[in-house]
Design a protein around this motif. Sequence first.
Motif, PDB file in Angstrom:
ATOM      1  N   VAL A   1      51.757 -45.884 -48.895  1.00 43.68           N
ATOM      2  CA  VAL A   1      51.890 -44.902 -47.811  1.00 43.68           C
ATOM      3  C   VAL A   1      52.112 -45.613 -46.483  1.00 43.68           C
ATOM      4  CG1 VAL A   1      50.779 -43.009 -46.588  1.00 43.68           C
ATOM      5  CG2 VAL A   1      50.447 -43.250 -49.051  1.00 43.68           C
ATOM      6  N   TYR A   2      51.269 -46.598 -46.209  1.00 38.68           N
ATOM      7  CA  TYR A   2      51.423 -47.322 -44.951  1.00 38.68           C
ATOM      8  C   TYR A   2      52.652 -48.229 -44.980  1.00 38.68           C
ATOM      9  CZ  TYR A   2      50.703 -50.592 -41.138  1.00 38.68           C
ATOM     10  OH  TYR A   2      50.894 -51.363 -40.024  1.00 38.68           O
ATOM     11  N   GLY A   3      52.868 -48.905 -46.097  1.00 42.54           N
ATOM     12  CA  GLY A   3      53.974 -49.844 -46.192  1.00 42.54           C
ATOM     13  C   GLY A   3      55.339 -49.217 -46.017  1.00 42.54           C
ATOM     14  N   ASP A   4      55.460 -47.917 -46.240  1.00 39.63           N
ATOM     15  CA  ASP A   4      56.736 -47.225 -46.095  1.00 39.63           C
ATOM     16  C   ASP A   4      56.994 -46.723 -44.677  1.00 39.63           C
ATOM     17  OD1 ASP A   4      57.568 -47.609 -48.666  1.00 39.63           O
ATOM     18  OD2 ASP A   4      56.864 -45.667 -49.413  1.00 39.63           O
ATOM     19  N   LEU A   5      56.036 -46.919 -43.787  1.00 39.31           N
ATOM     20  CA  LEU A   5      56.218 -46.449 -42.412  1.00 39.31           C
ATOM     21  C   LEU A   5      57.210 -47.341 -41.661  1.00 39.31           C
ATOM     22  CD1 LEU A   5      52.505 -45.679 -41.385  1.00 39.31           C
ATOM     23  CD2 LEU A   5      54.239 -44.063 -42.228  1.00 39.31           C
ATOM     24  N   ASP A   6      57.914 -46.744 -40.705  1.00 40.40           N
ATOM     25  CA  ASP A   6      58.888 -47.495 -39.909  1.00 40.40           C
ATOM     26  C   ASP A   6      58.242 -48.630 -39.124  1.00 40.40           C
ATOM     27  OD1 ASP A   6      61.008 -45.985 -40.786  1.00 40.40           O
ATOM     28  OD2 ASP A   6      61.001 -44.623 -39.059  1.00 40.40           O
ATOM     29  N   VAL A   7      56.998 -48.448 -38.686  1.00 39.94           N
ATOM     30  CA  VAL A   7      56.338 -49.490 -37.902  1.00 39.94           C
ATOM     31  C   VAL A   7      56.236 -50.785 -38.700  1.00 39.94           C
ATOM     32  CG1 VAL A   7      53.967 -48.919 -38.597  1.00 39.94           C
ATOM     33  CG2 VAL A   7      54.395 -49.925 -36.337  1.00 39.94           C
ATOM     34  N   VAL A   8      56.165 -50.657 -40.033  1.00 42.58           N
ATOM     35  CA  VAL A   8      56.130 -51.831 -40.909  1.00 42.58           C
ATOM     36  C   VAL A   8      57.547 -52.328 -41.165  1.00 42.58           C
ATOM     37  CG1 VAL A   8      55.469 -52.715 -43.173  1.00 42.58           C
ATOM     38  CG2 VAL A   8      54.000 -51.063 -42.000  1.00 42.58           C
ATOM     39  N   LYS A   9      58.423 -51.414 -41.556  1.00 48.37           N
ATOM     40  CA  LYS A   9      59.783 -51.796 -41.916  1.00 48.37           C
ATOM     41  C   LYS A   9      60.539 -52.428 -40.750  1.00 48.37           C
ATOM     42  CE  LYS A   9      60.314 -48.195 -45.452  1.00 48.37           C
ATOM     43  NZ  LYS A   9      61.044 -46.958 -45.810  1.00 48.37           N
ATOM     44  N   GLN A  10      60.222 -52.014 -39.527  1.00 45.38           N
ATOM     45  CA  GLN A  10      60.949 -52.505 -38.362  1.00 45.38           C
ATOM     46  C   GLN A  10      60.206 -53.628 -37.633  1.00 45.38           C
ATOM     47  OE1 GLN A  10      62.030 -49.119 -35.941  1.00 45.38           O
ATOM     48  NE2 GLN A  10      62.936 -48.028 -37.683  1.00 45.38           N
ATOM     49  N   GLY A  11      59.154 -54.152 -38.262  1.00 46.86           N
ATOM     50  CA  GLY A  11      58.459 -55.318 -37.702  1.00 46.86           C
ATOM     51  C   GLY A  11      57.776 -55.070 -36.378  1.00 46.86           C
ATOM     52  N   ARG A  12      57.164 -53.893 -36.242  1.00 45.07           N
ATOM     53  CA  ARG A  12      56.527 -53.548 -34.972  1.00 45.07           C
ATOM     54  C   ARG A  12      54.999 -53.638 -35.044  1.00 45.07           C
ATOM     55  NH1 ARG A  12      57.543 -48.427 -34.480  1.00 45.07           N
ATOM     56  NH2 ARG A  12      59.244 -47.917 -35.886  1.00 45.07           N
ATOM     57  N   GLU A  13      54.504 -54.552 -35.862  1.00 43.81           N
ATOM     58  CA  GLU A  13      53.063 -54.757 -35.983  1.00 43.81           C
ATOM     59  C   GLU A  13      52.637 -56.013 -35.225  1.00 43.81           C
ATOM     60  OE1 GLU A  13      51.859 -53.633 -40.434  1.00 43.81           O
ATOM     61  OE2 GLU A  13      53.619 -54.923 -40.277  1.00 43.81           O
ATOM     62  N   VAL A  14      51.424 -55.961 -34.696  1.00 42.97           N
ATOM     63  CA  VAL A  14      50.793 -57.116 -34.063  1.00 42.97           C
ATOM     64  C   VAL A  14      49.480 -57.353 -34.792  1.00 42.97           C
ATOM     65  CG1 VAL A  14      49.611 -57.958 -31.990  1.00 42.97           C
ATOM     66  CG2 VAL A  14      51.827 -56.792 -31.787  1.00 42.97           C
ATOM     67  N   PHE A  15      49.239 -58.599 -35.197  1.00 46.71           N
ATOM     68  CA  PHE A  15      48.008 -58.925 -35.911  1.00 46.71           C
ATOM     69  C   PHE A  15      47.159 -59.891 -35.098  1.00 46.71           C
ATOM     70  CE2 PHE A  15      50.923 -57.620 -39.295  1.00 46.71           C
ATOM     71  CZ  PHE A  15      50.126 -56.682 -39.956  1.00 46.71           C
ATOM     72  N   VAL A  16      45.877 -59.556 -35.021  1.00 49.84           N
ATOM     73  CA  VAL A  16      44.908 -60.373 -34.295  1.00 49.84           C
ATOM     74  C   VAL A  16      43.788 -60.729 -35.267  1.00 49.84           C
ATOM     75  CG1 VAL A  16      43.277 -60.467 -32.367  1.00 49.84           C
ATOM     76  CG2 VAL A  16      45.433 -59.173 -32.135  1.00 49.84           C
ATOM     77  N   LYS A  17      43.515 -62.013 -35.428  1.00 50.93           N
ATOM     78  CA  LYS A  17      42.433 -62.423 -36.320  1.00 50.93           C
ATOM     79  C   LYS A  17      41.098 -62.161 -35.645  1.00 50.93           C
ATOM     80  CE  LYS A  17      40.682 -66.234 -39.125  1.00 50.93           C
ATOM     81  NZ  LYS A  17      40.835 -67.659 -39.503  1.00 50.93           N
ATOM     82  N   GLU A  18      40.289 -61.339 -36.292  1.00 53.11           N
ATOM     83  CA  GLU A  18      39.080 -60.848 -35.645  1.00 53.11           C
ATOM     84  C   GLU A  18      38.039 -61.920 -35.356  1.00 53.11           C
ATOM     85  OE1 GLU A  18      37.197 -57.932 -38.058  1.00 53.11           O
ATOM     86  OE2 GLU A  18      36.545 -59.339 -39.566  1.00 53.11           O
ATOM     87  N   THR A  19      37.947 -62.971 -36.173  1.00 49.42           N
ATOM     88  CA  THR A  19      36.912 -63.981 -35.992  1.00 49.42           C
ATOM     89  C   THR A  19      37.354 -65.129 -35.099  1.00 49.42           C
ATOM     90  OG1 THR A  19      37.611 -65.031 -38.051  1.00 49.42           O
ATOM     91  CG2 THR A  19      35.791 -63.459 -38.180  1.00 49.42           C
ATOM     92  N   SER A  20      38.555 -65.066 -34.570  1.00 50.74           N
ATOM     93  CA  SER A  20      39.029 -66.098 -33.653  1.00 50.74           C
ATOM     94  C   SER A  20      38.503 -65.808 -32.248  1.00 50.74           C
ATOM     95  CB  SER A  20      40.562 -66.116 -33.633  1.00 50.74           C
ATOM     96  OG  SER A  20      41.062 -64.895 -33.102  1.00 50.74           O
ATOM     97  N   ASP A  21      38.599 -66.794 -31.359  1.00 46.67           N
ATOM     98  CA  ASP A  21      38.243 -66.547 -29.963  1.00 46.67           C
ATOM     99  C   ASP A  21      39.087 -65.416 -29.388  1.00 46.67           C
ATOM    100  OD1 ASP A  21      36.357 -68.589 -29.978  1.00 46.67           O
ATOM    101  OD2 ASP A  21      37.741 -70.091 -29.195  1.00 46.67           O
ATOM    102  N   TYR A  22      40.353 -65.405 -29.768  1.00 49.10           N
ATOM    103  CA  TYR A  22      41.259 -64.336 -29.327  1.00 49.10           C
ATOM    104  C   TYR A  22      40.762 -62.978 -29.799  1.00 49.10           C
ATOM    105  CZ  TYR A  22      45.795 -61.779 -29.185  1.00 49.10           C
ATOM    106  OH  TYR A  22      46.800 -60.872 -28.982  1.00 49.10           O
ATOM    107  N   GLY A  23      40.425 -62.870 -31.078  1.00 47.43           N
ATOM    108  CA  GLY A  23      39.932 -61.606 -31.613  1.00 47.43           C
ATOM    109  C   GLY A  23      38.638 -61.177 -30.949  1.00 47.43           C
ATOM    110  N   ASN A  24      37.735 -62.110 -30.717  1.00 45.58           N
ATOM    111  CA  ASN A  24      36.485 -61.773 -30.043  1.00 45.58           C
ATOM    112  C   ASN A  24      36.739 -61.301 -28.615  1.00 45.58           C
ATOM    113  OD1 ASN A  24      34.892 -62.458 -32.259  1.00 45.58           O
ATOM    114  ND2 ASN A  24      34.714 -64.591 -31.630  1.00 45.58           N
ATOM    115  N   ALA A  25      37.669 -61.957 -27.943  1.00 46.18           N
ATOM    116  CA  ALA A  25      37.982 -61.579 -26.564  1.00 46.18           C
ATOM    117  C   ALA A  25      38.584 -60.182 -26.507  1.00 46.18           C
ATOM    118  CB  ALA A  25      38.937 -62.598 -25.948  1.00 46.18           C
ATOM    119  N   VAL A  26      39.423 -59.836 -27.491  1.00 41.61           N
ATOM    120  CA  VAL A  26      39.989 -58.492 -27.556  1.00 41.61           C
ATOM    121  C   VAL A  26      38.884 -57.452 -27.695  1.00 41.61           C
ATOM    122  CG1 VAL A  26      41.342 -56.908 -28.992  1.00 41.61           C
ATOM    123  CG2 VAL A  26      42.253 -59.167 -28.439  1.00 41.61           C
TER     124      VAL A  26
END
Length: 358
Positions: A297-322
Amino acid sequence: MARPRTAVRLTGLLTSVVLLLGGAVACGSSDSDSSGSAGSSDTSESTVSADAYPVTIQHKYGSTTIKSEPKRIVTVGLTDQDAVLALGKVPVATTQWLGDYKGAVGPWAQDKLGGSAAPALLTDSGTGPQVEKIAALKPDLILALYSALTKSQYESLSKFAPVVAQPKEFNDYGIPWQEQTEEIGKALGKPDEAKKLVTGVEDKFAAAKKANPAFAGATAVMATPYEGTFVYGSQDPRSRLLSGLGFSLPTDLDKLIGDQFGANISNERVDLLDQDVAVWIVPDLTTAVTKLHGNKVYGDLDVVKQGREVFVKETSDYGNAVSLSTVLSIPYVLDRLVPQLAAAVDGKPATKVEQPAS
């Protein structure tokens, strides 16, 4: 109510059980860190204004009057320490939530210690603040703005120090970083300095928006794959990062979430994530992404097909800061998040959304 992330997985989420308890779940170590400072230190050159006290601050449980400049500050609010540090004070103790940081002081705030020892570290098992340990620290101010402090917890803490609880105008854990900074500025006798700090960070948002006009009018949503799909509402600090950059949140987002900072949605409603950008806070950058895209269901969405996702690793300093999203952590976040968002909304599906170098 809780503001989770357990040592295993929960970045800023609440379980339904903890929601009922009203406690803040903290991850990590056990008891107070004995290496903490004996008392608050003032590391700034600014001075408290002569007419700063007494000051009365309104909150969810009424009002609290602070009669004189506090010297021994304890932060029960899970992100309140950053505003205290930004205003030149080092708390006696902080409450652990994200990251294995000594004294709950992240890398974006380390220089604010000014040579002082890190604060003592309190933990929370989900039943509320450690009242006896806080009392033993002999605080003269307890800050609980970014919290879900209950009335009984407020009353218990108020027996031995003034307590500034979360504001009634927002959901628990819903105070915006601007109000958090300014309210703490009032409590510390530095209201003008607090306003300058807020203006400085708001200028960074304005500069990012000016440099990225595509953000204006674009839609975005923040989510994490906790027990399915958990989305953050408009009053959550993470969502405010997006709206602060000019993005619009899904129109029916808060209708689904109610008066909480976020909620799980069913697989039938993952269409909510089909926005111009979907920002995911994930436990890792390989397995979690593979699992997400394996959901048909999610994989068929345009946001996936068109590469419009941003991923943040939650346990990184970056993820903690977010997840913290404070006056000190936000500039650290913007340096990393803005380039990712720009790549996601450039209209070119082939553009890869790169991870920050550090």
